[in-house]
Scaffold this motif. Structure first.
Motif, short mmCIF file in Angstrom:
data_model
loop_
_atom_site.label_atom_id
_atom_site.label_comp_id
_atom_site.label_asym_id
_atom_site.label_seq_id
_atom_site.Cartn_x
_atom_site.Cartn_y
_atom_site.Cartn_z
N TYR A 53 0.87 -1.18 0.00
CA TYR A 53 0.00 0.00 0.00
C TYR A 53 0.90 1.22 0.00
O TYR A 53 2.07 1.15 0.41
CB TYR A 53 -0.94 -0.01 1.22
N PRO A 54 0.43 2.36 -0.46
CA PRO A 54 1.31 3.53 -0.63
C PRO A 54 1.59 4.23 0.70
O PRO A 54 1.11 5.34 0.93
CB PRO A 54 0.52 4.42 -1.60
N SER A 55 2.37 3.57 1.54
CA SER A 55 2.68 4.15 2.85
C SER A 55 3.61 5.35 2.69
O SER A 55 4.77 5.22 2.28
CB SER A 55 3.37 3.08 3.71
N ARG A 56 3.11 6.51 3.07
CA ARG A 56 3.99 7.69 3.03
C ARG A 56 5.11 7.56 4.05
O ARG A 56 6.25 7.93 3.80
CB ARG A 56 3.18 8.95 3.38
N GLY A 63 12.82 4.47 2.65
CA GLY A 63 13.12 4.52 1.22
C GLY A 63 12.32 3.50 0.43
O GLY A 63 12.75 3.05 -0.65
N SER A 64 11.16 3.12 0.94
CA SER A 64 10.35 2.12 0.23
C SER A 64 9.79 2.71 -1.06
O SER A 64 9.74 3.93 -1.24
CB SER A 64 9.21 1.63 1.14
N TRP A 65 9.38 1.80 -1.94
CA TRP A 65 8.97 2.20 -3.28
C TRP A 65 7.45 2.25 -3.40
O TRP A 65 6.75 1.36 -2.93
CB TRP A 65 9.54 1.22 -4.31
N GLU A 66 6.97 3.26 -4.09
CA GLU A 66 5.54 3.40 -4.37
C GLU A 66 5.06 2.16 -5.13
O GLU A 66 5.60 1.80 -6.18
CB GLU A 66 5.35 4.66 -5.25
N PRO A 67 4.03 1.49 -4.63
CA PRO A 67 3.55 0.30 -5.34
C PRO A 67 2.59 0.69 -6.48
O PRO A 67 2.00 1.78 -6.44
CB PRO A 67 2.80 -0.46 -4.25
N PRO A 68 2.40 -0.19 -7.46
CA PRO A 68 1.52 0.15 -8.59
C PRO A 68 0.05 0.19 -8.20
O PRO A 68 -0.72 0.89 -8.87
CB PRO A 68 1.80 -0.97 -9.60
N VAL A 69 -0.35 -0.56 -7.17
CA VAL A 69 -1.74 -0.51 -6.71
C VAL A 69 -1.78 -0.58 -5.19
O VAL A 69 -0.82 -1.00 -4.55
CB VAL A 69 -2.60 -1.70 -7.24
N ASP A 70 -2.91 -0.17 -4.62
CA ASP A 70 -3.09 -0.25 -3.17
C ASP A 70 -3.80 -1.57 -2.87
O ASP A 70 -5.03 -1.68 -2.92
CB ASP A 70 -3.93 0.94 -2.69
N LEU A 71 -3.00 -2.57 -2.57
CA LEU A 71 -3.56 -3.91 -2.33
C LEU A 71 -4.36 -3.97 -1.03
O LEU A 71 -5.34 -4.72 -0.93
CB LEU A 71 -2.44 -4.96 -2.29
#
Lengths: 315, 315, 315
Positions: A53-56, A63-71
């Motif tokens: 999920y797009p954890s800010r 340094g985690s990466w923006e995922p393509p979808v919010d699972l």
């Protein structure tokens, strides 16, 4: 003995991804529901730089990466649609807790727990938490780690239940990156008893349910371990489930769906010991009629026959 | 960043064969074309005794075996049918060049190049050459090997382009015959720079395009290597593509289709560094809707969504 | 050279189970029959505690577990339905004969043979016996083991034929639990000759057919071994078949269906040496149109083309 829940293996350590979109996941929840599964557990919401999920917070802090979808959102929506309970698996740093720095792992996860609850806590399917830091032995600081993680989950969510799924240090506890399928000897039942007696004693206020994985022990020893796990959970007032793995640990291909006879036998043994119910790792690769492994669909049919549900109407 | 080409993995070192006939190959070229692929590269035309086409020379000289079908002819015909470019991969002896005897490898391949051009050179899809002798480091005699092979390809074919696809000696450069998925450390970026600066300097008259494989490096280091490869290619006047692998190198099963998120990330990184386009190893096992690995069809659908092509019309 | 028989890999040592029910098995026998197969060989009826049929003797004596279905009965019924011959594979203790205690292995199997014949001997498809204790070399007591097992099979069944399927200690005779695909060197042809000359001499009254597995030897050496096996069988009056394996031994994934070209080549070599017919290990995973490995269905189609049967009508 019925399988009432399944893990969702995102992000996986060792099972190749199926590349499903929402359409396939929707269909899979339908397949699960028809087989009597009413609970899904996200095995981990993040691992190192990978996120579900797009954890800010994790993007900024780790340094985690923006995922393509919010699972997480998608799984919560599908859980609601199919009237299933969703358990959220915490973030696994892949390092701090393994190096004994449990406080760092806790600190990061306190933020993750709060961020998650703010983002998704009002979605009706959010029903519990899963502590992703799996262990088999009383490793350093595992008690305070579980205690502080579980306590914080409950504190922010008004007491939602917390689940752990440890493994047993049996002869099949070998790296998935060796071709070896077993090691010479597993842990003695009595050592297992001593270590888990201490762990459960130490975490009983913070954890509600313990579901040991059932695949690391030889079949002839499984009943003894199931019985021991049940008695330890009873002693400390935890609910005891079995995580009845639906993949084979004794084949050169790591890992394909289990032979039905083995799953059938494991479920029977769990039933004999009075364990409450089963969950499994995991439905979508190893039991689903739409799995990339076609053996899985046949396992689904055999399981439905065992439940006395006709699979001919279902799929 | 689009995937514009794919390897055809005949003869394979490590990917089990799908046993397709012409019907399945025809359909696969159609799937490729719909995903925007307009180039296919035969990874090798022969390996030791195995052949993709009935080479009289190799049967006589190397004791190679008559193949059941002429795949080179079939791939050229299908390329023409679907308006795609075909690149011919040279013969790999599996020994001479690996033992440093580059002259023997060159000698055999001079005959192969001439025989091939005589047999297939007038087929309109024949558009280029691929040097099958892949390396990751400045191994002994790699410069004269590539030079003499590429020069002869161009000489007989009136200058058709020559492609190489080296790999990076990163932490995932481990034998496919170990279960290990990574080694302790990969090559330092600076060593990689020095060695490939010298190689590209030495081969720039004989080779037109370099497409490094992108799967041997940890994701967090990939951008640096992509950028370095691009700058080295620019410096020496070669075109720079990325060979964005569509299989997973970090799973115990070697090898299944990659998780879309990883491919998506790799393509984004290549785009950031200004690389011209992507090719992949390879479509038919790892991205095709008719692959024996069903994850591949879902990867195809995710990729079409990324291209904003509806897959519901397509397959 | 035609494939006239296949093993049924229950219970498997290394091939993940497909979880088929009777419906799938019925369909598979139909697929076999259409490809000209008229014989099935149950590779083993029991292994350690696992059983294919509800043997009272083995449950009592060896602590074996009640199986969910009686596969022996089902396979015999399907063999009858499709007019095929069924060979029954003996019980493999997994220990006694491997530790040199052949008498214990014989004693248990004498009971198994008698129990089996009492239970199933009057079913019309019961046509022969298979000695499940496979070996590649003249290991200790292999001659008396085979002699006493084969002799007892024949004695109780009025002389039904007895089959063995040894392997060759070639470079691909490596554990399926290493990722290694070959070892440095295989057995010399002359040592193979000496050892098997002695074994066949010693067992020729008790065993009727020998079908060596053809996958452990490098392709360039296979013809020599096939020819040797044929001449040894002729010398001692045994029928000589080839067990032409339909899975690949030289790929990192252990094991997927073989590339058609390799099977085609192996069948051609067997034909050259005058071997009578082929059987295979095994149809249902590696050649069946309904296999979980989709490469298998394409292999089936290629094989039907080789037989000049149109697969378009068949599946």
């Amino acid at each position: 003995m019925k399988i009432k829940g399944t893990f969702l293996d995102e992000i996986s350590h060792d099972i190749p991804h199926q590349n499903w979109g929402r359409e396939e996941w929707d269909r899979d929840f339908d397949f699960m529901k028809k087989a009597g599964i009413d609970m899904v557990i996200l095995i981990r919401s993040g691992y190192k730089q990978w996120l579900t999920y797009p954890s800010r917070f994790l993007q900024k802090k780790m340094g985690s990466w923006e995922p393509p979808v919010d699972l997480v959102k998608m799984f919560l929506e599908l859980s609601e649609k199919y009237d299933m309970a969703f358990y959220f698996g915490l973030y696994d740093s892949g390092k701090y807790w393994l190096q004994g720095d449990y406080e760092k792992e806790v600190e990061i996860n306190h933020y993750v727990i709060e961020e998650t609850w703010r983002s998704y806590g009002d979605m009706p399917a959010f029903k519990g938490w899963y502590l992703s830091q799996e262990c088999s032995r009383r490793i350093k600081n595992i008690i305070p780690l579980y205690n502080r993680l579980g306590t914080h989950c409950k504190a922010v969510s008004d007491g939602l239940p917390v689940l752990i799924s440890p493994y047993i240090d049996g002869p099949r506890n070998v790296s998935q990156y060796t071709t070896q399928a077993r090691k010479e000897s597993g842990i003695a039942l009595d050592i297992h008893r001593k270590e888990w007696d201490a762990i459960l004693q130490g975490i009983k206020e913070a954890v509600d349910i313990v579901a040991f994985q059932d695949g690391h022990v030889d079949m002839e020893d499984l009943e003894d371990f199931l019985r021991m796990n049940k008695s330890l959970a009873d002693k400390h007032g935890l609910r005891c489930w079995t995580n009845s793995e639906t993949f084979d640990r004794d084949m050169p291909i790591k890992f394909l769906p289990i032979k039905w006879e083995k799953l059938w036998r494991k479920l029977q043994l769990a039933e004999k010991t009075g364990i409450e119910q089963a969950i499994t790792f995991e439905f979508s690769h190893f039991m689903s009629p739409q799995s990339a492994y076609l053996q899985a669909g046949h396992l689904y049919n055999r399981y439905l026959e065992y439940l006395n549900i006709s699979h001919r109407e279902n799929n």
